[in-house]
Design a protein around this motif. Structure first.
Motif, mmCIF file in Angstrom:
data_model
loop_
_atom_site.group_PDB
_atom_site.id
_atom_site.type_symbol
_atom_site.label_atom_id
_atom_site.label_comp_id
_atom_site.label_asym_id
_atom_site.label_seq_id
_atom_site.Cartn_x
_atom_site.Cartn_y
_atom_site.Cartn_z
ATOM 1 N N THR A 1 0.797 -1.213 0.000
ATOM 2 C CA THR A 1 0.000 0.000 0.000
ATOM 3 C C THR A 1 0.837 1.274 0.000
ATOM 4 N N GLY A 2 2.062 1.214 0.436
ATOM 5 C CA GLY A 2 2.895 2.395 0.388
ATOM 6 C C GLY A 2 3.478 2.651 -0.983
ATOM 7 N N ASN A 3 3.216 1.754 -1.892
ATOM 8 C CA ASN A 3 3.723 1.822 -3.260
ATOM 9 C C ASN A 3 2.661 2.470 -4.156
ATOM 10 N N GLY B 1 0.254 1.151 -5.598
ATOM 11 C CA GLY B 1 -1.055 0.529 -5.530
ATOM 12 C C GLY B 1 -1.302 -0.440 -6.646
#
Lengths: 114, 113
Positions: free
Chosen positions: B95-97, B99
């Motif tokens: 999720t920190g990427n 998506g």
């Protein structure tokens, strides 16, 4: 329309020709993704757009593939000098924002390169 | 490198029984998982999801279980109905990427009347 739309639904082309695939995301969705599904395979990420940020192109298989998103809405995926291995279903998805939100998929464009 | 794997290409169950679809992943950075359902000539539709901080999420007939230590998740459908016959894709996200979804190869479920 209420959902993601893609055109054309089917495209048959000859090897070496260029093709353009279009995606209309859901209105208000800022994130847009392109995936492709080759025969018998899962969906493979190609490219991602989020607002005005630089796109994530890490999934594009070669420099023959490019995509743009104009005005933060409609996106076009272009494949130059198509090869037979490019034959696949190309799927577009959009979501409200980047992250884990549910992605809504269009029906796809089935590309056949003869 | 297949980061998300669905090792069963197909599954056949009787109507009314439980369907269990399995998915394994290798990247411990994945922190959100989703299941999508796909009918022929249509795009995938979202079914159910689970965050890595949970081990179970239920929505009607659909339940997803996550075993982080085994890097394994499963989708249970109870009771199975003929309309559930479709291809089911497991997908994972960091999720920190960006998506982007990393998908498994899919499992074709056939529910027999």
């Amino acid at each position: 329309g209420a959902g993601v739309s893609q055109s054309p639904s089917n495209k048959v082309t000859e090897k070496g020709k260029d093709v353009e695939l279009r995606c209309d995301p859901i209105s208000g969705h800022t994130a847009l993704y392109w995936y492709r599904q080759s025969l018998g395979q899962g969906l493979e990420f190609l490219i991602y757009f989020q607002g005005n940020s630089a796109p994530d192109k890490s999934g594009l298989p070669s420099d023959r593939f490019s995509a743009e998103r104009t005005g933060g809405s409609v996106s076009t995926l272009t494949i130059q000098r198509t090869q037979q291995e490019d034959s696949a279903v190309y799927l577009c998805a959009s979501s409200l924002e980047r992250g884990y939100n549910e992605q809504f998929f269009g029906p796809g464009t089935r590309l056949t390169v003869l | 490198d297949q980061q998300v794997k669905q090792n069963s290409p197909s599954l056949s169950v009787q109507e009314g029984r439980i369907s269990i679809l399995n998915c394994d992943y290798t990247n411990s950075m994945f922190d959100y998982f989703l299941w999508y359902k796909k009918y022929p000539a249509e795009g995938p539709t979202f079914l159910i999801s689970i965050s890595s901080i949970k081990d179970k999420n239920e929505d009607g007939r659909f339940t997803v279980f996550l075993n982080k230590s085994a890097k394994h998740l499963s989708l249970h459908i109870v009771p199975s109905q003929p309309g559930d016959s479709a291809v089911y894709f497991c997908a994972a996200i960091i999720t920190g990427n960006t998506g982007k979804l990393i998908f498994g190869q899919g499992t074709t479920l056939q529910v027999k009347p």
